[in-house]
Motif scaffolding. Structure first.
Motif, PDB file in Angstrom:
ATOM      1  N   LYS A 147      96.157 -48.521  73.682  1.00  0.00           N
ATOM      2  CA  LYS A 147      95.125 -49.523  73.412  1.00  0.00           C
ATOM      3  C   LYS A 147      94.446 -49.257  72.071  1.00  0.00           C
TER       4      LYS A 147
ATOM      5  N   ARG B 228      90.993 -56.424  81.247  1.00  0.00           N
ATOM      6  CA  ARG B 228      90.728 -55.114  81.802  1.00  0.00           C
ATOM      7  C   ARG B 228      90.349 -55.200  83.277  1.00  0.00           C
TER       8      ARG B 228
ATOM      9  N   GLY C 258      89.519 -49.598  80.732  1.00  0.00           N
ATOM     10  CA  GLY C 258      90.528 -50.080  79.797  1.00  0.00           C
ATOM     11  C   GLY C 258      90.958 -49.062  78.765  1.00  0.00           C
TER      12      GLY C 258
ATOM     13  N   GLN D 235      86.590 -60.640  80.087  1.00  0.00           N
ATOM     14  CA  GLN D 235      87.173 -59.293  80.043  1.00  0.00           C
ATOM     15  C   GLN D 235      88.361 -59.207  80.980  1.00  0.00           C
TER      16      GLN D 235
END
Ligand SMILES: Nc1nc2c(ncn2[C@@H]2O[C@H](COP(=O)(O)OP(=O)(O)O)[C@@H](O)[C@H]2O)c(=O)[nH]1
Lengths: 85, 597
Positions: free
Chosen positions: A47, B94, A42, B91
């Motif tokens: 972000k 992601r 991620g 999560q």
């Protein structure tokens, strides 16, 4: 591939202190394995990342991305550039 | 038979779900093109046998880590009829990336959003229908740990398996599209089907971490936990271990010997009782330790503390090419090397795991401690004894450190060290028992034959040729001991002790007993007396150094072999420790003599 940002205020993730909040602006690594892993975890441009703490004796950083907490060693954190918010 | 593979990122609850579905019946299977252990279990679904496979956790379909390659090879060579993709729903923002990568392959997919119980607590809401519609895939919410939603999962699997499997393209990687495309798609799906609170509330995990990962108190707490863990496992385990041993002796003395003595010729009796039966007893004596070890280790792992240990110890261990989890296993090796070696399976990079397995056998385990306590008591004055033992512990750490530093380049991995820190969770009893059960059966299946064969071999060596007094210099072991004298004399180790070293290959527990046999004594104080006449302290210390370093025991070698799945690696580990033992003893002995001791 995310473009390397040339924004003046960007700095490596390893330079931040616990409690800092930052936005990821780029991943600077020629190592594909590391890049892919970071992306999959991620770590993408744009972000928000929060520095939770650093381990004793210059150990890894604990960072929070959304609902995920990650450990990342400082030499890997060097390769992620962020802008403090 | 239809094949269903569970796939997902690490820590999403695949194993938990797998255990739910297959119960305790799972076994390690062999798969073409795959070098690591994969658990597989069978289940009857809709009148048909279906095999479930628990694949290792991966982050990325085109990643470079060992596990990512394993999964690619598996999918390539063993195309499953259905892939159950397990995602951690908390999560989702992601983990969706992995799902989108998988969706672009010609695979039959079902998606499980696991940990539904935790999403509710975190205030994350997922519109399952909307998401299923957008992705055009069946999506189910489950809670594998508590079994919620599992019957529905089985139903959905049964339904999907009725359709024929789509063909799988030759090259997986060619099919994978660019990540940029996935990013856009992810954002689209998430924005329409998932709501995540902007700021996560201060959770229990955060509060607990403020203490457990405290900049100053974190490490003392870690060592306290390790100390308690060690005490729990080995203080409980050692009495159990000796009870198993005495049960085997009792059966032998009260039943087997009286029964067999009359009917069998002595060599066959010796072969059966001293060889095979003793081998089985050796294997059995490890069972309680392994059960306890994995009961407690599963607590440390499942609560999420093991990753915290990795965090706290990383700065020190990274220099040795290891991580904090290796350190935990190294510490546990001071109780017993065998479960510690098995425990390295949590380390996913093969290089790091092999390095840890190379280092752990230098931990001064409790069996070696018994030998050292006996010899130290016999040859050193009481005020010196604790110092001698302490110096052996230091030597043990030094050997481990040296080995890590020498081999870290060769076994280094290019896998990036980015580890996830999961929230603290309560393990369930079911999980703990299943883990212990799996590990014990794994050990029994993989290592017992090797151990029994080794014990039989040692019996042959110390009892033949016929006519030789067992354990004496006239036996084959004795001849080997005498032949090797040119190597052991420079260490100050006489042939009698060389026989003990040969026997010590089996287990250090029998070294003192074998010395008693070799020197023809039955009482241990008589043996101690003889040793003081035969050896001086320099020789005794040299012998102890050699015993410490050369190899822990046959069971450790068997475990090294079964866990590394590489005979070559096992040989290297063995050869390295033997050479190091020789070198250290040689340097010590010659230096002490040169200094006039
Ligand atoms: N709260 C909660 N925890 C779960 C659930 N499923 C698994 N876990 C926990 O998540 C952790 C990782 O699970 P595991 O099965 O080892 O994940 P794997 O790495 O994907 O095989 C363990 O501590 C489990 O107890 C669930 O449905 N709810």
């Amino acid at each position: 591939m995310p473009k390397v940002s040339s924004a003046p205020a960007s700095e490596p993730l390893s330079g931040l202190r616990p409690g800092d909040i930052a936005t990821i602006v780029g991943l600077h690594t020629a190592d594909d394995a590391l890049r892919q892993r970071l992306l999959a975890l991620g770590m993408r441009t744009g972000k928000t990342i929060i520095i939770m703490r650093q381990a004793p004796f210059g150990g890894p950083l604990q960072v929070r991305l959304g609902s995920t907490d990650l450990l990342i060693r400082t030499n890997e954190a060097d390769k992620i550039s962020v802008r403090k918010t | 038979m239809k094949r269903v593979a569970l796939l997902g990122m690490p820590n999403t609850g695949k194993s938990t779900l797998f255990n739910r579905i297959t119960g305790g019946s799972a076994r390690v299977g062999n798969w073409p093109g795959v070098t690591v252990d994969l658990l597989a279990g069978k289940l009857l679904l809709g009148g048909e046998m279906v095999e479930f496979i628990d694949l290792p956790g991966i982050y990325d379909m085109h990643g470079y880590s060992d596990d990512e390659q394993v999964v690619r090879h598996f999918l390539h060579d063993n195309v499953p009829d259905l892939v159950v993709v397990v995602l951690n729903a908390t999560q989702i923002e992601r983990q969706l990336s992995l799902l989108l990568q998988l969706r672009s392959l010609d695979l039959n997919l079902i998606v499980l959003l696991n940990m539904a119980d935790e999403t509710r607590k975190l205030g994350i809401t997922i519109n399952r229908r909307k998401m299923a519609e957008m992705l055009e895939l069946p999506i189910l919410l489950v809670s594998a740990k508590f079994g919620r939603g599992v019957p529905e999962v089985l139903e959905a699997i049964t339904r999907t398996l009725r359709y024929p499997t789509p063909g799988m393209a030759e090259d997986l990687r060619a099919q994978l599209e660019n990540d940029d495309h996935i990013e856009v798609e992810m954002a689209r799906v998430l924005s329409q089907s998932v709501e995540i609170p902007v700021r996560m509330s201060d959770s229990d995990t955060d509060r607990l971490d403020r203490l457990m990962l405290h900049p100053f108190w974190g490490l003392p707490i870690f060592f306290l936990i390790m100390f308690l863990l060690f005490k729990c496992i080995f203080l409980l385990g050692q009495p159990l271990q000796s009870e198993v041993a005495s049960a085997f002796t009792a059966i032998r003395e009260s039943a087997l010997e009286p029964l067999l003595l009359a009917v069998l010729p002595p060599p066959l009796l010796g072969f059966l009782l001293d060889g095979v039966y003793n081998g089985v007893a050796t294997v059995a004596s490890f069972v309680p330790i392994i059960v306890l070890f994995f009961l407690f280790m599963a607590i440390v792992e499942d609560t999420g503390y093991l990753s915290r240990a990795a965090f706290l110890m990383d700065a020190l261990m990274a220099r040795m090419g290891l991580d904090g989890r290796s350190f935990v296993m190294l510490l546990m090796g001071f109780g017993c090397n065998v479960p510690a070696l098995m425990g390295t399976r949590v380390i996913r990079s093969r290089g790091q795991r092999l390095l840890s397995m190379l280092v752990i056998p230098f931990s001064l385990c409790s069996a070696r401690l018994q030998v050292f306590v006996f010899i130290t008591a016999a040859l050193f004055a009481p005020p010196h004894a604790p110092l001698v033992l302490f110096s052996l512990y230091l030597a043990s750490f030094a050997a481990a450190l040296l080995t890590a530093l020498i081999f870290k380049k060769r076994l280094s991995s290019d896998e990036p060290f980015v580890l996830e820190l999961p929230p603290y969770r309560f393990p369930t009893m079911r999980q703990l028992w299943l883990r212990s059960w799996h590990e014990v059966s794994h050990f029994l299946r993989r290592a017992s034959l090797f151990i029994v064969a080794g014990v039989v071999l040692a019996w042959v060596l110390t009892n033949f040729p016929t006519g030789a007094y067992p354990g004496s210099l006239d036996t084959w072991a004795g001849m080997i001991g005498s032949q090797l004298n040119f190597m052991f004399a420079p260490l100050g180790i006489p042939p009698e002790l060389t026989i003990a070293l040969i026997l010590g290959f089996i287990a250090k527990e029998i070294v003192v007993g074998s010395l008693a046999v070799i020197y023809g004594h039955h009482a241990l104080d008589a043996l101690a007396n003889t040793l003081t006449h035969q050896l001086d302290w320099v020789q005794a210390y040299s012998f102890m150094l050699f015993t410490l370093i050369y190899t822990p025991c046959l069971s450790t070698i068997a475990t090294l072999r079964s866990e590394s799945k590489s005979g070559g690696f096992t040989l290297v580990a063995l050869a390295w420790s033997l050479s190091l033992a020789w070198l250290v003893s040689f340097l010590f002995y010659q230096a002490a003599r040169a200094l006039g001791y």
